[in-house]
Design an enzyme around this catalytic site. Sequence first.
Site, PDB file in Angstrom:
ATOM      1  N   GLY A 221      36.115  23.947   8.373  1.00 39.08           N
ATOM      2  CA  GLY A 221      35.075  23.258   7.610  1.00 39.08           C
ATOM      3  C   GLY A 221      35.704  22.486   6.458  1.00 39.08           C
ATOM      4  O   GLY A 221      36.884  22.125   6.509  1.00 39.08           O
ATOM      5  N   SER A 222      34.925  22.253   5.432  1.00 40.78           N
ATOM      6  CA  SER A 222      35.384  21.401   4.339  1.00 40.78           C
ATOM      7  C   SER A 222      36.346  22.145   3.412  1.00 40.78           C
ATOM      8  O   SER A 222      36.364  23.379   3.357  1.00 40.78           O
ATOM      9  CB  SER A 222      34.179  20.907   3.542  1.00 40.78           C
ATOM     10  OG  SER A 222      33.513  22.022   2.984  1.00 40.78           O
ATOM     11  N   THR A 225      34.464  24.382   0.818  1.00 43.91           N
ATOM     12  CA  THR A 225      33.998  25.683   1.322  1.00 43.91           C
ATOM     13  C   THR A 225      35.187  26.581   1.645  1.00 43.91           C
ATOM     14  O   THR A 225      35.134  27.796   1.419  1.00 43.91           O
ATOM     15  CB  THR A 225      33.101  25.493   2.565  1.00 43.91           C
ATOM     16  OG1 THR A 225      32.110  24.515   2.274  1.00 43.91           O
ATOM     17  CG2 THR A 225      32.414  26.782   2.951  1.00 43.91           C
ATOM     18  N   GLY A 226      36.264  26.003   2.161  1.00 43.82           N
ATOM     19  CA  GLY A 226      37.460  26.788   2.463  1.00 43.82           C
ATOM     20  C   GLY A 226      37.977  27.529   1.234  1.00 43.82           C
ATOM     21  O   GLY A 226      38.395  28.691   1.316  1.00 43.82           O
ATOM     22  N   GLU A 243      41.143  25.903   8.509  1.00 47.95           N
ATOM     23  CA  GLU A 243      41.332  24.540   9.023  1.00 47.95           C
ATOM     24  C   GLU A 243      40.356  23.652   8.267  1.00 47.95           C
ATOM     25  O   GLU A 243      39.149  23.686   8.521  1.00 47.95           O
ATOM     26  CB  GLU A 243      41.042  24.493  10.532  1.00 47.95           C
ATOM     27  CG  GLU A 243      42.011  25.302  11.373  1.00 47.95           C
ATOM     28  CD  GLU A 243      43.400  24.678  11.466  1.00 47.95           C
ATOM     29  OE1 GLU A 243      43.641  23.622  10.850  1.00 47.95           O
ATOM     30  OE2 GLU A 243      44.245  25.270  12.153  1.00 47.95           O
ATOM     31  N   CYS A 277      37.893  16.001  12.052  1.00 44.88           N
ATOM     32  CA  CYS A 277      38.798  16.361  10.950  1.00 44.88           C
ATOM     33  C   CYS A 277      40.026  15.470  10.953  1.00 44.88           C
ATOM     34  O   CYS A 277      40.370  14.870   9.940  1.00 44.88           O
ATOM     35  CB  CYS A 277      39.177  17.831  11.037  1.00 44.88           C
ATOM     36  SG  CYS A 277      39.836  18.310  12.640  1.00 44.88           S
TER      37      CYS A 277
HETATM   38  P1  NAD Z   1      31.206  23.024   5.656  1.00 46.63           P
HETATM   39  O1  NAD Z   1      32.373  23.511   4.893  1.00 46.63           O
HETATM   40  O2  NAD Z   1      30.028  22.516   4.917  1.00 46.63           O
HETATM   41  O3  NAD Z   1      30.616  24.173   6.618  1.00 46.63           O
HETATM   42  C1  NAD Z   1      31.427  24.836   7.569  1.00 46.63           C
HETATM   43  C2  NAD Z   1      30.858  26.211   7.835  1.00 46.63           C
HETATM   44  O4  NAD Z   1      30.963  27.004   6.654  1.00 46.63           O
HETATM   45  C3  NAD Z   1      29.372  26.249   8.223  1.00 46.63           C
HETATM   46  O5  NAD Z   1      29.203  27.208   9.246  1.00 46.63           O
HETATM   47  C4  NAD Z   1      28.705  26.699   6.930  1.00 46.63           C
HETATM   48  O6  NAD Z   1      27.460  27.330   7.127  1.00 46.63           O
HETATM   49  C5  NAD Z   1      29.734  27.675   6.387  1.00 46.63           C
HETATM   50  N1  NAD Z   1      29.647  27.942   4.940  1.00 46.63           N
HETATM   51  C6  NAD Z   1      29.046  27.213   3.980  1.00 46.63           C
HETATM   52  N2  NAD Z   1      29.222  27.793   2.764  1.00 46.63           N
HETATM   53  C7  NAD Z   1      29.970  28.894   2.967  1.00 46.63           C
HETATM   54  C8  NAD Z   1      30.523  29.890   2.103  1.00 46.63           C
HETATM   55  N3  NAD Z   1      30.344  29.850   0.801  1.00 46.63           N
HETATM   56  N4  NAD Z   1      31.281  30.853   2.658  1.00 46.63           N
HETATM   57  C9  NAD Z   1      31.514  30.877   3.991  1.00 46.63           C
HETATM   58  N5  NAD Z   1      31.012  29.973   4.857  1.00 46.63           N
HETATM   59  C10 NAD Z   1      30.249  28.988   4.355  1.00 46.63           C
HETATM   60  O7  NAD Z   1      31.819  21.954   6.668  1.00 46.63           O
HETATM   61  P2  NAD Z   1      31.030  20.987   7.662  1.00 46.63           P
HETATM   62  O8  NAD Z   1      30.342  19.952   6.825  1.00 46.63           O
HETATM   63  O9  NAD Z   1      30.254  21.800   8.631  1.00 46.63           O
HETATM   64  O10 NAD Z   1      32.254  20.321   8.453  1.00 46.63           O
HETATM   65  C11 NAD Z   1      32.873  19.157   8.050  1.00 46.63           C
HETATM   66  C12 NAD Z   1      34.211  19.439   7.411  1.00 46.63           C
HETATM   67  O11 NAD Z   1      35.009  20.255   8.272  1.00 46.63           O
HETATM   68  C13 NAD Z   1      35.030  18.182   7.185  1.00 46.63           C
HETATM   69  O12 NAD Z   1      35.653  18.239   5.923  1.00 46.63           O
HETATM   70  C14 NAD Z   1      36.093  18.230   8.286  1.00 46.63           C
HETATM   71  O13 NAD Z   1      37.268  17.506   8.008  1.00 46.63           O
HETATM   72  C15 NAD Z   1      36.317  19.706   8.390  1.00 46.63           C
HETATM   73  N6  NAD Z   1      36.885  20.067   9.697  1.00 46.63           N
HETATM   74  C16 NAD Z   1      38.193  20.467   9.768  1.00 46.63           C
HETATM   75  C17 NAD Z   1      38.775  20.762  10.989  1.00 46.63           C
HETATM   76  C18 NAD Z   1      40.215  21.195  11.099  1.00 46.63           C
HETATM   77  O14 NAD Z   1      40.618  21.688  12.159  1.00 46.63           O
HETATM   78  N7  NAD Z   1      41.022  21.077  10.056  1.00 46.63           N
HETATM   79  C19 NAD Z   1      38.008  20.640  12.156  1.00 46.63           C
HETATM   80  C20 NAD Z   1      36.694  20.225  12.056  1.00 46.63           C
HETATM   81  C21 NAD Z   1      36.135  19.952  10.819  1.00 46.63           C
END
Ligand code: NAD
Length: 468
Positions: A221-222, A225-226, A243, A277
């Site tokens: 994810g982002s 959030t990571g 990731e 991503c």
């Molecule tokens: P996001 O971080 O908003 O959400 C990802 C997940 O995290 C969702 O399931 C969400 O419900 C959960 N989440 C939200 N808050 C949380 C918390 N506090 N603790 C734990 N989990 C929580 O990301 P998104 O908008 O769904 O995805 C887009 C982002 O993901 C972009 O930045 C993209 O570059 C990245 N991404 C990275 C990869 C990679 O392999 N590096 C792959 C795909 C997407």
Amino acid sequence: MKDFGIILNGSAHSVSGTFDVLNPADGSLVGRAPGAGVEELNAAVAAAAQAFPAWSALSDEDRKAACHAAAAKIEEHSEELAELLTREQGKPLNGLGSRFELGGAGAWAHYTADLEMPVKVLQDNNEGRVELHRKPIGVVGSITPWNWPVMIAVWHILPAIRAGNTVVNKPAPQTPLSTLRMVELMNEVLPAGVVNCVSGDDALGKAMSEHEGIGKIIFTGSCATGKKVMASASETLKRLTLELGGNDAGIVLPDVDPRQIAEGLFWGAFINSGQTCAALKRLYVHEDVHDAVCEELVAFARNIPMGNGLDENSILGPVQNREQFQIVANLVSEAMAGGGTVLMGADPDGGDSLFYPVTILSDMKNGDRLVDEEQFGPALPIVRYSDIDEAIRMANDNPNGLGGSVWSNDIERAKEIAGRMECGSVWINRHGTIQPNAPFGGVKNSGVGVEFGEEGLFENTNIQTVFC
Ligand code: NAD
């Protein structure tokens, strides 16, 4: 309209609350997802913990066979899953869309099933024998995003179970249905409790990161959030694979044939309407070929149809959600106000539509937000350069470090420049192509650890060193 259940201990269960999942192409209701809370999460973790001793004790051959059976289930139902994915995510059935994602998911799952975890002998002499064993961690928590939901769930789940762990997955609230259904199908062939799936809001992800019963989190994810996941996981010292976001740079050298590279540049940047991503998110082009590259890229882009993903003619779909649409629209408006030249696009229909046109801007520079920040949508900024050292400096001047690319007819020169780029993957004359035998992960703010191949599998294990 179908109500979906959480997948708990082998089967679907309804929960008291649900939330609507909407098709981004037209706002129609795709289905109702279960809004699981901490109680359901606890039950899923308990089911996974209960399944762990028997699953981890299976022979390698038996676990491999079960993983292949799960992969076959995905393949068997790929058209059903592709359609559900298109309806909730927006990506077309065709092009590099849902059918492509399902094909990748099945192939990845089979490849991962066959990975090996042999005991490594570190020493065997008169002073004794030392062996390195790989042991499963226990319950792995998997948190997935909305852009490639099925494929990313497979990337998380298959290596975890192949290594002997059991799993609780939480899909993104925007796109939970295809993952819930896929996990339900896997449960037709896996022992109960080995893979569970709970959907809910972001708070559920936080609860997973903090959960005492979970030994490792794999999160995609982002970056923002990571970082939260890393903080929440610290109390229980969880193992982590993160990731995260990317802002991949591509550098075009003056010796390219602009027409020849246009297609690769386009798909590098606009795969899944830019919601990828490791998409190409900023392009640095040498002044000698700048105008010709812009011209060829725009000419290629004009022929790619965007529309409702269920229409067999669509090749690109909408932005998945309003929040992301607004991020893209704001970055483009700001770029235009700051002197960017629109070569195409930047003129969305307005109203409720989530279709944002393919947008290409030149006369951009580092310091512009569209260059510095991850747009995660169909808008590519192009920066002109004259000196290669300056181009490399600009490419590296970013907190992210997921991927990068160099475009040139001189492969040795391209490799030398690639080696100077600060990113986990670097491609020459292509961008973003990944494969199951090649480790993939980010440096700097783009993540911790890798997925895929032996290295990715090993992230699902603890080392036990045995001194005989
Ligand atoms: P996001 O971080 O908003 O959400 C990802 C997940 O995290 C969702 O399931 C969400 O419900 C959960 N989440 C939200 N808050 C949380 C918390 N506090 N603790 C734990 N989990 C929580 O990301 P998104 O908008 O769904 O995805 C887009 C982002 O993901 C972009 O930045 C993209 O570059 C990245 N991404 C990275 C990869 C990679 O392999 N590096 C792959 C795909 C997407």
